[in-house]
Design a protein around this motif. Structure first.
Motif, PDB file in Angstrom:
ATOM      1  N   LEU A  24       0.339   3.855  -2.981  1.00  0.00           N
ATOM      2  CA  LEU A  24      -0.191   5.183  -2.671  1.00  0.00           C
ATOM      3  C   LEU A  24       0.899   6.250  -2.616  1.00  0.00           C
ATOM      4  O   LEU A  24       0.597   7.453  -2.632  1.00  0.00           O
ATOM      5  N   ASP A  82      -4.994   3.207   6.438  1.00  0.00           N
ATOM      6  CA  ASP A  82      -5.013   4.534   7.053  1.00  0.00           C
ATOM      7  C   ASP A  82      -5.600   4.534   8.461  1.00  0.00           C
ATOM      8  O   ASP A  82      -5.543   5.547   9.155  1.00  0.00           O
ATOM      9  N   SER A 139       0.878   5.752   6.093  1.00  0.00           N
ATOM     10  CA  SER A 139      -0.476   5.659   6.641  1.00  0.00           C
ATOM     11  C   SER A 139      -0.844   6.922   7.408  1.00  0.00           C
ATOM     12  O   SER A 139       0.002   7.550   8.044  1.00  0.00           O
ATOM     13  N   THR A 183      -7.119   0.532   1.459  1.00  0.00           N
ATOM     14  CA  THR A 183      -6.661   1.889   1.760  1.00  0.00           C
ATOM     15  C   THR A 183      -7.244   2.363   3.089  1.00  0.00           C
ATOM     16  O   THR A 183      -6.544   2.979   3.911  1.00  0.00           O
ATOM     17  N   MET A 208       0.820  -1.213   0.000  1.00  0.00           N
ATOM     18  CA  MET A 208       0.000   0.000   0.000  1.00  0.00           C
ATOM     19  C   MET A 208       0.852   1.262   0.000  1.00  0.00           C
ATOM     20  O   MET A 208       0.540   2.236  -0.695  1.00  0.00           O
TER      21      MET A 208
END
Length: 371
Positions: free
Chosen positions: A196, A250, A200, A246, A192
């Motif tokens: 991204l 996060d 996070s 996602t 991730m």
């Protein structure tokens, strides 16, 4: 352990996992193409495995998928040309890829399975006679739904992967503990972060989907209100896998409270994403994932624990590291060592390659009663 050459295989009629070409090797793109679950993405992300979608074959053993989830079996042939959300009863799904399985399906006879040390099939993708023609390759199958055809290895395959994650390391071919979600402690976080291109946000509490019966999830259930009253944002499950991962990536916490008991794949995924998992250990089959410090029996206990952790950032890091060590051991290191041990046994003992008349009869009876 020497680096193993591994292949993961599913049929074009399978209703889960990745929908992409065998030429795709980017773990994020493979993962985000999934029709639903994360699955054994660690094979590709950590071990560089190849992924194949193969065409449906006519042999009886390759048709076992019809017994696995019989209520949608009559429609699974549609996945050759359509996406999962077009199947009756699955309209609420949001598959990660706009492509159908069949667009990427290749014939299993066009692949040299001998170039692999280990081939893992979801359900029984490869016919028995093909499996038996590669005596130096370890073949395993994992039935898509847990607890089916797991008491012994069938259909000429060397191992059956039972979706358990108890830390048991297999010394011999046969039944092997291997979870559906095969990941290391930080596999998903690394995927991730790379996809991204940012760290996070570490905010809010992700509510595990099975805390409620609502599908798709659109509102926070009443029993999560005490967390809202404390000022925490409750983050709800998303249908599309990239969006859902996602959200968990996060989040700071991952909480399961109430609802049905779960196997625990979602918990391992949350931990691998870097979210601290808090829940009642008795509601999870993979109880080892819930360390003592994060084992709560009520929402009041969950609120109290989160309050305590919020006042002590070092405690948060300590607990997350401890959970990640558990995922490393149970969901990656132990199952990987089992595969290596079984491969060594097969190559050192050719008796494991025999498949006689009794095996054929037993496997045929398996179609009448799968265990």
């Amino acid at each position: 352990m020497n680096k193993l050459k591994i292949a993961l295989v599913k049929q074009e009629v399978y209703q889960d996992l990745y929908v992409c070409s065998h030429e795709e090797h980017d773990p994020a793109r493979i993962l985000f193409s999934s029709q639903g679950r994360v699955g054994p993405i660690g094979l590709m992300a950590e071990l560089g495995a190849d992924f194949y979608i193969v065409k449906e074959e006519p042999e009886r053993e390759t048709q076992i998928y019809r017994k696995v989830i019989p209520h949608i079996a009559p429609y699974l042939h549609l996945l050759k040309t359509q996406t999962l959300d077009k199947i009756p009863g699955q309209e609420f799904k949001q598959p990660g890829s706009s492509h159908a399985n069949g667009e990427f399906a290749v014939s299993c006879y066009d692949i040299d399975w001998g170039k692999y040390d280990i081939v893992i099939s979801i359900n029984v993708s490869l016919p028995t006679h093909l499996v038996l023609s590669y005596p130096n390759t370890l073949f395993g199958y994992m039935i898509g739904e847990a607890n089916m055809a797991t008491r012994k290895a069938r259909f000429g395959y060397d191992i059956t992967l039972n979706q358990m994650a108890r830390g048991i390391v297999a010394a011999h071919c046969g039944v092997v503990d291997f979870p559906y979600t095969f990941v290391a402690g930080n596999t998903l976080e690394r995927i991730m972060k790379g996809a991204l291109n940012r760290p996070s946000q570490k905010k809010g509490i992700f509510m595990e989907i099975n805390s409620t019966k609502e599908r798709p999830v659109t509102q926070v259930p009443a029993h999560f209100k005490p967390l809202q009253d404390k000022g925490f944002q409750i983050i709800l499950h998303r249908q599309r896998i990239a969006e859902n991962l996602t959200c968990i990536y996060d989040s700071k916490y991952f909480v399961k409270m109430g609802g049905r008991s779960i196997r625990g794949n979602s918990v391992a995924e949350a931990i691998s994403l870097g979210s601290l998992a808090i829940m009642n250990r008795n509601e999870v089959i993979h109880k080892e994932l819930i360390i003592d410090e994060c084992n709560v029996k009520s929402m009041d206990e969950a609120v109290s624990l989160i309050d305590k952790i919020e006042r002590n950032p070092e405690l948060y890091r300590k607990l997350l590291d401890k959970q990640r060590a558990v995922v490393d051991r149970y969901f990656f290191e132990a199952p990987l060592q089992s595969l290596s041990n079984c491969l060594t046994e097969k190559r050192n003992n050719r008796k494991t390659c025999k498949y006689g008349w009794f095996d054929r009869l037993s496997d045929r009876l398996c179609f009448f009663k799968i265990k």
